[in-house]
Design a protein around this motif. Structure first.
Motif, PDB file in Angstrom:
ATOM      1  N   ALA A  56      19.989  73.705  25.203  1.00  0.00           N
ATOM      2  CA  ALA A  56      19.375  72.293  25.282  1.00  0.00           C
ATOM      3  C   ALA A  56      18.907  72.612  27.338  1.00  0.00           C
ATOM      4  O   ALA A  56      17.859  71.470  26.822  1.00  0.00           O
ATOM      5  CB  ALA A  56      20.670  71.373  25.318  1.00  0.00           C
ATOM      6  N   LEU A  57      19.322  73.490  27.808  1.00  0.00           N
ATOM      7  CA  LEU A  57      18.883  73.210  28.899  1.00  0.00           C
ATOM      8  C   LEU A  57      17.777  73.730  29.156  1.00  0.00           C
ATOM      9  O   LEU A  57      16.784  73.355  30.072  1.00  0.00           O
ATOM     10  CB  LEU A  57      19.473  73.685  29.626  1.00  0.00           C
ATOM     11  N   CYS A 105       7.239  74.467  22.232  1.00  0.00           N
ATOM     12  CA  CYS A 105       8.202  74.563  22.656  1.00  0.00           C
ATOM     13  C   CYS A 105       9.176  75.036  22.407  1.00  0.00           C
ATOM     14  O   CYS A 105      10.354  76.314  22.166  1.00  0.00           O
ATOM     15  CB  CYS A 105       8.249  73.850  23.589  1.00  0.00           C
ATOM     16  N   ALA A 106       9.669  74.394  21.345  1.00  0.00           N
ATOM     17  CA  ALA A 106      11.214  74.442  20.134  1.00  0.00           C
ATOM     18  C   ALA A 106      10.993  75.646  19.763  1.00  0.00           C
ATOM     19  O   ALA A 106      12.035  76.322  19.557  1.00  0.00           O
ATOM     20  CB  ALA A 106      11.348  72.988  19.599  1.00  0.00           C
ATOM     21  N   SER A 107       9.543  75.877  18.930  1.00  0.00           N
ATOM     22  CA  SER A 107       9.731  77.015  17.801  1.00  0.00           C
ATOM     23  C   SER A 107       9.468  78.205  18.606  1.00  0.00           C
ATOM     24  O   SER A 107      10.677  79.170  18.430  1.00  0.00           O
ATOM     25  CB  SER A 107       8.433  76.476  17.420  1.00  0.00           C
ATOM     26  N   GLY A 108       8.733  77.991  19.563  1.00  0.00           N
ATOM     27  CA  GLY A 108       9.593  79.233  20.656  1.00  0.00           C
ATOM     28  C   GLY A 108      10.536  80.170  21.307  1.00  0.00           C
ATOM     29  O   GLY A 108      11.205  80.610  21.627  1.00  0.00           O
ATOM     30  N   LEU A 109      11.323  78.911  21.492  1.00  0.00           N
ATOM     31  CA  LEU A 109      12.836  78.863  22.289  1.00  0.00           C
ATOM     32  C   LEU A 109      13.707  79.512  20.788  1.00  0.00           C
ATOM     33  O   LEU A 109      14.482  79.676  21.168  1.00  0.00           O
ATOM     34  CB  LEU A 109      13.414  77.604  22.297  1.00  0.00           C
ATOM     35  N   ALA A 110      13.098  78.692  19.722  1.00  0.00           N
ATOM     36  CA  ALA A 110      13.933  79.229  18.073  1.00  0.00           C
ATOM     37  C   ALA A 110      13.947  80.275  18.245  1.00  0.00           C
ATOM     38  O   ALA A 110      14.648  81.078  17.655  1.00  0.00           O
ATOM     39  CB  ALA A 110      13.671  78.714  16.957  1.00  0.00           C
ATOM     40  N   LEU A 113      15.694  68.007  23.494  1.00  0.00           N
ATOM     41  CA  LEU A 113      15.039  67.243  23.244  1.00  0.00           C
ATOM     42  C   LEU A 113      15.258  65.600  23.176  1.00  0.00           C
ATOM     43  O   LEU A 113      14.226  65.270  24.068  1.00  0.00           O
ATOM     44  CB  LEU A 113      14.146  67.315  21.573  1.00  0.00           C
ATOM     45  N   LEU A 114      16.257  66.047  22.814  1.00  0.00           N
ATOM     46  CA  LEU A 114      16.722  64.038  22.856  1.00  0.00           C
ATOM     47  C   LEU A 114      17.183  64.232  24.436  1.00  0.00           C
ATOM     48  O   LEU A 114      17.213  62.298  25.091  1.00  0.00           O
ATOM     49  CB  LEU A 114      18.483  63.936  22.059  1.00  0.00           C
TER      50      LEU A 114
END
Length: 131
Positions: A53-54, A72-77, A111-112
């Motif tokens: 989350a951070l 970014c979200a895909s990369g972090l996953a 993201l939220l």
């Protein structure tokens, strides 16, 4: 595809900071498990979710566009998946699919949070030019 970062004066610093946070997360994930973590119900999963989350909140402040945030979200996953893969190769750690789920939940939480006032913290640290 070109990235479209926010117009931050110290963009290079925020990018380096983000990469350092990712490297630190990987390093911590490959260290022996800290004592007492198992005594907290779901403590490991909470730690995964908070860390990711951070990380997502950090990168969402650099990249505000929807497409960039999805990237970014895909990369972090992918980082979460890589961590689990690496943990499966280390004798004192083990891979856990639920950790990857916790990582992805953390990304969504980040993201939220980026939609709140927390989504503008880096901007507050930017040095504004004298008028």
């Amino acid at each position: 595809m070109k990235w479209n970062p926010r117009p931050l004066r110290h963009l290079w610093l925020w990018r380096v900071g983000g990469r350092a946070l990712i490297l630190a997360s990987i390093a911590v994930a490959l260290l022996p498990a800290p004592p007492g973590m198992g005594s907290i119900a779901l403590g490991d999963k909470i730690a995964h979710a908070v860390a990711f989350a951070l990380l997502m909140l950090w990168y969402a402040q650099i990249y505000a566009g929807r497409r960039d945030r999805v990237r970014c979200a895909s990369g972090l996953a992918a980082v979460g998946f890589a961590i689990e893969l690496l943990q499966s190769l280390v004798p004192y750690r083990s891979a856990d699919g639920w950790d990857l789920v916790a990582d992805c939940v953390g990304v969504v939480i980040g993201l939220l949070l980026a939609q709140t006032r927390l989504g503008n913290l880096l901007n507050r640290f930017e040095v504004q030019p004298a008028a």
